[in-house]
Design an enzyme around this catalytic site. Sequence first.
Site, mmCIF file in Angstrom:
data_model
loop_
_atom_site.group_PDB
_atom_site.id
_atom_site.type_symbol
_atom_site.label_atom_id
_atom_site.label_comp_id
_atom_site.label_asym_id
_atom_site.label_seq_id
_atom_site.Cartn_x
_atom_site.Cartn_y
_atom_site.Cartn_z
ATOM 1 N N ASP A 1 5.981 1.813 -8.709
ATOM 2 C CA ASP A 1 5.837 3.072 -7.297
ATOM 3 C C ASP A 1 5.612 1.974 -6.111
ATOM 4 O O ASP A 1 5.125 2.291 -4.312
ATOM 5 C CB ASP A 1 4.706 3.706 -7.228
ATOM 6 C CG ASP A 1 2.984 3.549 -7.166
ATOM 7 O OD1 ASP A 1 3.355 2.240 -6.720
ATOM 8 O OD2 ASP A 1 2.403 4.013 -7.469
ATOM 9 N N GLU B 1 7.349 3.281 -16.545
ATOM 10 C CA GLU B 1 6.404 3.790 -15.818
ATOM 11 C C GLU B 1 6.232 4.231 -15.010
ATOM 12 O O GLU B 1 6.024 5.094 -13.882
ATOM 13 C CB GLU B 1 4.779 2.732 -14.912
ATOM 14 C CG GLU B 1 3.782 3.719 -15.138
ATOM 15 C CD GLU B 1 2.588 2.785 -13.714
ATOM 16 O OE1 GLU B 1 3.013 2.518 -13.030
ATOM 17 O OE2 GLU B 1 1.942 1.964 -14.319
ATOM 18 N N GLU C 1 3.041 6.162 -2.334
ATOM 19 C CA GLU C 1 3.593 5.843 -3.260
ATOM 20 C C GLU C 1 4.650 6.558 -4.657
ATOM 21 O O GLU C 1 4.971 6.713 -4.589
ATOM 22 C CB GLU C 1 2.187 4.998 -4.553
ATOM 23 C CG GLU C 1 1.936 3.563 -4.221
ATOM 24 C CD GLU C 1 1.323 3.384 -2.421
ATOM 25 O OE1 GLU C 1 0.447 4.558 -2.309
ATOM 26 O OE2 GLU C 1 1.042 2.531 -2.775
ATOM 27 N N HIS D 1 -8.708 -0.629 -2.292
ATOM 28 C CA HIS D 1 -7.446 -1.622 -1.452
ATOM 29 C C HIS D 1 -6.101 0.147 -1.374
ATOM 30 O O HIS D 1 -4.979 -0.457 -0.052
ATOM 31 C CB HIS D 1 -5.864 -1.987 -2.238
ATOM 32 C CG HIS D 1 -5.203 -2.035 -3.556
ATOM 33 N ND1 HIS D 1 -3.907 -0.517 -3.492
ATOM 34 C CD2 HIS D 1 -5.876 -1.618 -5.057
ATOM 35 C CE1 HIS D 1 -3.504 -0.362 -4.388
ATOM 36 N NE2 HIS D 1 -4.854 -0.712 -5.234
ATOM 37 N N ARG E 1 -4.212 2.429 0.669
ATOM 38 C CA ARG E 1 -3.970 2.741 2.204
ATOM 39 C C ARG E 1 -4.073 3.738 3.164
ATOM 40 O O ARG E 1 -4.221 4.114 3.749
ATOM 41 C CB ARG E 1 -1.920 2.930 2.567
ATOM 42 C CG ARG E 1 -1.967 1.340 2.221
ATOM 43 C CD ARG E 1 0.342 1.460 2.773
ATOM 44 N NE ARG E 1 0.420 0.444 2.644
ATOM 45 C CZ ARG E 1 0.838 -0.991 3.297
ATOM 46 N NH1 ARG E 1 1.270 -0.606 4.423
ATOM 47 N NH2 ARG E 1 1.378 -2.178 3.059
ATOM 48 N N HIS F 1 -9.014 -7.375 -2.797
ATOM 49 C CA HIS F 1 -8.071 -7.525 -2.181
ATOM 50 C C HIS F 1 -7.740 -8.362 -1.404
ATOM 51 O O HIS F 1 -8.728 -8.244 0.310
ATOM 52 C CB HIS F 1 -7.580 -5.957 -2.151
ATOM 53 C CG HIS F 1 -6.003 -5.777 -1.863
ATOM 54 N ND1 HIS F 1 -5.096 -6.453 -1.589
ATOM 55 C CD2 HIS F 1 -5.410 -5.384 -3.201
ATOM 56 C CE1 HIS F 1 -3.864 -5.616 -1.133
ATOM 57 N NE2 HIS F 1 -4.010 -5.526 -2.857
HETATM 58 C C1 UD1 Z 1 1.020 -3.232 -2.413
HETATM 59 C C2 UD1 Z 1 1.400 -2.188 -2.940
HETATM 60 C C3 UD1 Z 1 0.765 -0.926 -3.975
HETATM 61 C C4 UD1 Z 1 0.140 -1.075 -4.793
HETATM 62 C C5 UD1 Z 1 -0.859 -2.579 -4.502
HETATM 63 C C6 UD1 Z 1 -1.738 -2.981 -5.236
HETATM 64 C C7 UD1 Z 1 3.389 -0.313 -1.359
HETATM 65 C C8 UD1 Z 1 3.262 -0.022 -0.151
HETATM 66 N N1 UD1 Z 1 1.988 -1.008 -1.397
HETATM 67 O O1 UD1 Z 1 -0.362 -2.525 -1.828
HETATM 68 O O2 UD1 Z 1 1.723 0.463 -3.747
HETATM 69 O O3 UD1 Z 1 -1.117 -0.181 -5.340
HETATM 70 O O4 UD1 Z 1 0.650 -3.946 -3.287
HETATM 71 O O5 UD1 Z 1 -1.914 -4.612 -4.690
HETATM 72 O O6 UD1 Z 1 3.888 -1.593 -2.151
HETATM 73 N N2 UD1 Z 1 -1.764 -10.117 0.786
HETATM 74 C C9 UD1 Z 1 -2.153 -11.490 1.667
HETATM 75 N N3 UD1 Z 1 -2.082 -11.963 -0.071
HETATM 76 C C10 UD1 Z 1 -1.549 -11.353 -1.050
HETATM 77 C C11 UD1 Z 1 -1.214 -9.354 -1.111
HETATM 78 C C12 UD1 Z 1 -1.588 -9.349 0.234
HETATM 79 O O7 UD1 Z 1 -2.716 -11.966 1.765
HETATM 80 O O8 UD1 Z 1 -1.366 -12.032 -2.011
HETATM 81 C C13 UD1 Z 1 -2.252 -9.095 2.946
HETATM 82 C C14 UD1 Z 1 -1.404 -9.822 3.224
HETATM 83 O O9 UD1 Z 1 -1.753 -9.957 5.196
HETATM 84 C C15 UD1 Z 1 -0.203 -8.238 3.411
HETATM 85 C C16 UD1 Z 1 -1.400 -6.947 2.910
HETATM 86 O O10 UD1 Z 1 -2.189 -7.898 2.087
HETATM 87 O O11 UD1 Z 1 0.211 -8.279 4.361
HETATM 88 C C17 UD1 Z 1 -0.693 -6.076 2.465
HETATM 89 O O12 UD1 Z 1 0.002 -6.653 1.729
HETATM 90 P P1 UD1 Z 1 0.691 -5.356 0.692
HETATM 91 O O13 UD1 Z 1 2.213 -5.631 -0.585
HETATM 92 O O14 UD1 Z 1 1.944 -4.506 2.215
HETATM 93 O O15 UD1 Z 1 0.066 -3.690 1.050
HETATM 94 P P2 UD1 Z 1 -1.022 -3.472 -0.343
HETATM 95 O O16 UD1 Z 1 -1.439 -2.946 -0.065
HETATM 96 O O17 UD1 Z 1 -1.755 -4.483 -1.965
HETATM 97 N N1 UDP Z 2 -6.602 -7.173 -10.955
HETATM 98 C C1 UDP Z 2 -7.081 -8.556 -11.021
HETATM 99 N N2 UDP Z 2 -7.633 -9.012 -10.237
HETATM 100 C C2 UDP Z 2 -8.442 -8.351 -9.421
HETATM 101 C C3 UDP Z 2 -8.574 -6.860 -9.024
HETATM 102 C C4 UDP Z 2 -7.734 -6.561 -10.475
HETATM 103 O O1 UDP Z 2 -6.504 -9.564 -11.928
HETATM 104 O O2 UDP Z 2 -9.117 -9.286 -8.789
HETATM 105 C C5 UDP Z 2 -5.791 -6.641 -11.697
HETATM 106 C C6 UDP Z 2 -6.398 -5.099 -12.682
HETATM 107 O O3 UDP Z 2 -6.482 -5.025 -14.152
HETATM 108 C C7 UDP Z 2 -5.311 -4.218 -12.804
HETATM 109 C C8 UDP Z 2 -4.227 -4.914 -11.781
HETATM 110 O O4 UDP Z 2 -4.486 -6.326 -10.772
HETATM 111 O O5 UDP Z 2 -4.251 -4.633 -13.502
HETATM 112 C C9 UDP Z 2 -4.205 -3.486 -9.829
HETATM 113 O O6 UDP Z 2 -4.001 -3.962 -9.275
HETATM 114 P P1 UDP Z 2 -4.125 -3.619 -7.740
HETATM 115 O O7 UDP Z 2 -5.092 -2.109 -8.533
HETATM 116 O O8 UDP Z 2 -4.079 -4.696 -7.031
HETATM 117 O O9 UDP Z 2 -3.191 -1.945 -8.060
HETATM 118 P P2 UDP Z 2 -2.691 -0.761 -8.714
HETATM 119 O O10 UDP Z 2 -3.306 -0.714 -9.825
HETATM 120 O O11 UDP Z 2 -4.411 0.255 -7.860
HETATM 121 O O12 UDP Z 2 -1.363 -0.327 -7.308
#
Ligand code: UD1
Ligand code: UDP
Length: 373
Positions: free
Chosen positions: A99, A121, A135, A216, A218, A248
């Site tokens: 999602d 999924e 999502e 994490h 939003r 995160h």
């Molecule tokens: C995203 C997904 C969310 C998912 C989550 C899993 C969308 C809108 N959101 O949210 O559905 O549950 O990932 O974790 O698709 N950042 C880093 N390094 C990384 C990853 C993130 O620095 O490896 C920071 C950056 O500043 C980035 C911010 O996190 O701009 C947000 O990342 P983004 O993918 O937009 O949203 P998430 O909150 O991670």
């Molecule tokens: N996870 C990981 N390292 C971490 C935190 C989570 O490998 O420090 C894994 C966790 O086992 C799960 C996935 O990341 O499989 C979940 O990701 P996240 O919570 O970022 O996203 P969501 O599932 O909420 O979309």
Amino acid sequence: MAKTLKILTVFGTRPEAIKMFPLIHLLQEDQRFDSRVCVSGQHRGMLDQVLEIAGIEPHHDLDLMQPGQTLDALTARLLEGIGNVLDEERPDWVVVQGDTATAMCGGLAAYYRKIPVAHVEAGLRSGDIHHPWPEEVNRKIIGTFAALNFAPTETSAKSLTTENVDPAKVHVTGNTVIDALHWITEKVAAEPALATALSEVEKRFAGKRIIGVTSHRRENFGDGMDAIADAIGRLADRDDVAIIFPVHLNPNVRSVMNERLAGRDNIALLEPLDYPNFARLLDISSIMLTDSGGVQEEAPALGKPVLVMRETTERPEGVEAGTAKLVGTDADRIVEEASLLLDDQEAYSAMARSHNPFGDGKAAQRIVDLLAG
Ligand code: UD1
Ligand code: UDP
């Protein structure tokens, strides 16, 4: 001989990578397919951690992540970037997972080109377009054009048919996260050195009960994150408890947690753990406190009580099985529910039973066979 099918998997964040790698492993070794991989780079470090452990080398990496990216700018970049890859690759199928913005845009770009989309999924619904946000809507959009919907459970399949998705396009496969968890458990059993990142923290917290935390979402930014930090701080006042919290990389999460919780005796704020070490955290934790989707699926499989810091969930199966409980983002409620599990052995035992409502670890093979037609 039947034509080889070119399958392009498109993903970009940590959870998508974890849930896609079991499928990619099978596609790569199956003669029926030409497997191609496109990552958007919506995440960077957290995506790369998974690619590395799973041994996946993408054919395309759009490297789209920008610090603090907004949903609209991210969506625009994704749609155009993935569209260009589709024009180059011209796959028979595009496979997206879950999602995220990458999944929604990958599916939409394929739909714009009349390339069939398979959705891994599919069918999870909370019924509330603001939880999880955005999502819930991303997932619904993909459901409107997917030619194959791989629902992890009967509940998710029913949500799709209730929305008038043709039942012939809906298949219950289980969730590939359970395949991933089995794979990583076996890998760590063969190579224990992969999961030693927590050794120091484990020594520091010897004799205490561990609460593993992730957060994490939003929709929890602002007041929700403040309340979560408050609750964690209060739980860490107990002498018998320690918190391990891999934070995160989203700055909206890190700023709050660092400001509120850094330097506390019973709290370890860590960088995101790679999958072997996160599996270790699940293993050593008495309780998981999370707003994550994936953790809600993994914890029940391991018999770990999971308190879900959200108002609703699109994964009711864990709650129904009794291993997950929705506790929202009110600090008093979180502390109360965690304290109940810590202090009442009966309440703890009632939740600490392992269930597999999300799958049997064979989801990826079912999906691959359905893709083959
Ligand atoms: C995203 C997904 C969310 C998912 C989550 C899993 C969308 C809108 N959101 O949210 O559905 O549950 O990932 O974790 O698709 N950042 C880093 N390094 C990384 C990853 C993130 O620095 O490896 C920071 C950056 O500043 C980035 C911010 O996190 O701009 C947000 O990342 P983004 O993918 O937009 O949203 P998430 O909150 O991670
Ligand atoms: N996870 C990981 N390292 C971490 C935190 C989570 O490998 O420090 C894994 C966790 O086992 C799960 C996935 O990341 O499989 C979940 O990701 P996240 O919570 O970022 O996203 P969501 O599932 O909420 O979309």
